[in-house]
Design an enzyme around this catalytic site. Sequence first.
Site, PDB file in Angstrom:
ATOM      1  N   GLY A 135      -9.229 133.865  24.163  1.00 29.98           N
ATOM      2  CA  GLY A 135     -10.411 133.230  23.605  1.00 29.98           C
ATOM      3  C   GLY A 135     -10.292 133.098  22.088  1.00 29.98           C
ATOM      4  N   GLN A 178     -11.737 134.756  16.148  1.00 28.87           N
ATOM      5  CA  GLN A 178     -12.452 134.574  14.884  1.00 28.87           C
ATOM      6  C   GLN A 178     -13.189 133.243  14.898  1.00 28.87           C
ATOM      7  OE1 GLN A 178      -9.971 134.491  11.421  1.00 28.87           O
ATOM      8  NE2 GLN A 178     -11.671 134.211  10.000  1.00 28.87           N
ATOM      9  N   GLU A 228      -9.851 124.807  10.995  1.00 33.44           N
ATOM     10  CA  GLU A 228      -9.398 123.594  11.674  1.00 33.44           C
ATOM     11  C   GLU A 228      -8.283 123.872  12.662  1.00 33.44           C
ATOM     12  OE1 GLU A 228      -8.014 118.976  10.798  1.00 33.44           O
ATOM     13  OE2 GLU A 228      -9.003 120.152   9.253  1.00 33.44           O
ATOM     14  N   GLU A 249     -11.846 128.723   0.605  1.00 32.64           N
ATOM     15  CA  GLU A 249     -11.418 129.439   1.817  1.00 32.64           C
ATOM     16  C   GLU A 249      -9.941 129.182   2.100  1.00 32.64           C
ATOM     17  OE1 GLU A 249     -10.663 130.200   6.075  1.00 32.64           O
ATOM     18  OE2 GLU A 249     -10.544 128.278   5.049  1.00 32.64           O
ATOM     19  N   ASN A 250      -9.508 127.948   1.927  1.00 33.28           N
ATOM     20  CA  ASN A 250      -8.119 127.618   2.225  1.00 33.28           C
ATOM     21  C   ASN A 250      -7.158 128.195   1.205  1.00 33.28           C
ATOM     22  OD1 ASN A 250      -7.384 125.599   4.585  1.00 33.28           O
ATOM     23  ND2 ASN A 250      -9.472 125.179   3.951  1.00 33.28           N
ATOM     24  N   GLN A 288     -10.950 118.733   3.809  1.00 36.56           N
ATOM     25  CA  GLN A 288      -9.913 119.707   4.158  1.00 36.56           C
ATOM     26  C   GLN A 288      -8.701 119.530   3.254  1.00 36.56           C
ATOM     27  OE1 GLN A 288      -8.000 122.287   4.989  1.00 36.56           O
ATOM     28  NE2 GLN A 288      -8.572 122.294   7.148  1.00 36.56           N
ATOM     29  N   ARG A 339      -5.875 121.167   3.488  1.00 33.94           N
ATOM     30  CA  ARG A 339      -4.630 121.364   4.207  1.00 33.94           C
ATOM     31  C   ARG A 339      -4.242 120.088   4.935  1.00 33.94           C
ATOM     32  NH1 ARG A 339      -3.140 126.581   7.675  1.00 33.94           N
ATOM     33  NH2 ARG A 339      -1.076 125.956   8.337  1.00 33.94           N
TER      34      ARG A 339
END
Length: 300
Positions: free
Chosen positions: A75, A78, A96, A129-130, A54, A56
């Site tokens: 809820g 995504q 995360e 993605e981050n 990760q 981040r």
Amino acid sequence: MAKATKKQALGRGLSALLKDPENDIQSANDKNADKVVGNIVELDIDAIEVNPFQPRSNFNDEALNELATSIRELGVIQPITVRKVDFNKYQLVSGERRYRASKLIGLDTIPAYIRIANDQESLEMALVENIQRQDLDPIEIALSYQRLMDEIELTQEKLSERVGKKRSTITNYLRLLRLDPIIQTGMRDGFLSMGHGRALVNIEKKSDQIALYEKIIEQNLSVRETEREVKAYHSGPKNTKGKKPSASVPDFAKENIDKFTDHLSVKVAISASEKGKGKITIPFHSQEEFKRIKKLILGE
């Protein structure tokens, strides 16, 4: 509403399939892999571990609590993305914050997309993605680019293609890593913009970077004003008539910087004039670290 209920029921069915030892899916070619990979599955939250890749590192506590409240009411809208690492064991690829917020309110399961990926693919997916997120600070983005280049062995040209950014944009982010760590911390904490950082990086000497950084904070200089200061710095004394030279840190302050740093376990910055007027800057990166420093200073 009927579609959502059907999808949720399907997710629970797939979850049961994954807990069956006879259906231990290890690759995309295994039996029933097509039923799981790419579908939303309700996974036990305790079966998921955080991603060591990760990029981040900052998670704002207030924002995390707000997300937790939203998840309690609505809820997890995504689903997160995980990769399978062993029988009924998964590792986060992305999501995360949603995972942490769900654990915060005590959820037993969380909807997830399952991927079959090796460590390198997982690292690349997590980093790319981050990088696309809107809430990363410039230093986090720069570190993600650097990791992709170092660990996936990408050139700047290949990285540009992979993340859909111009090479010049990537170069500008990577140059921020030449800044002194104190200034990088200032950027991560929002005291400086990327524009300030891009101007400061043109000063090679770290002590001079910090001197101008402190002036930016003290006088609330704009990016354009900072660029003028950097230009004046490189022009030398000839073009700085009437400008007051930056005051060096007096001996009484220099002698105590290391003591503050050792006591607080953070890199403390001190600026002061010979008359004794100045300030002490103590950086922190999380609420927990702030509390630790507060306890050391105040004994509370």
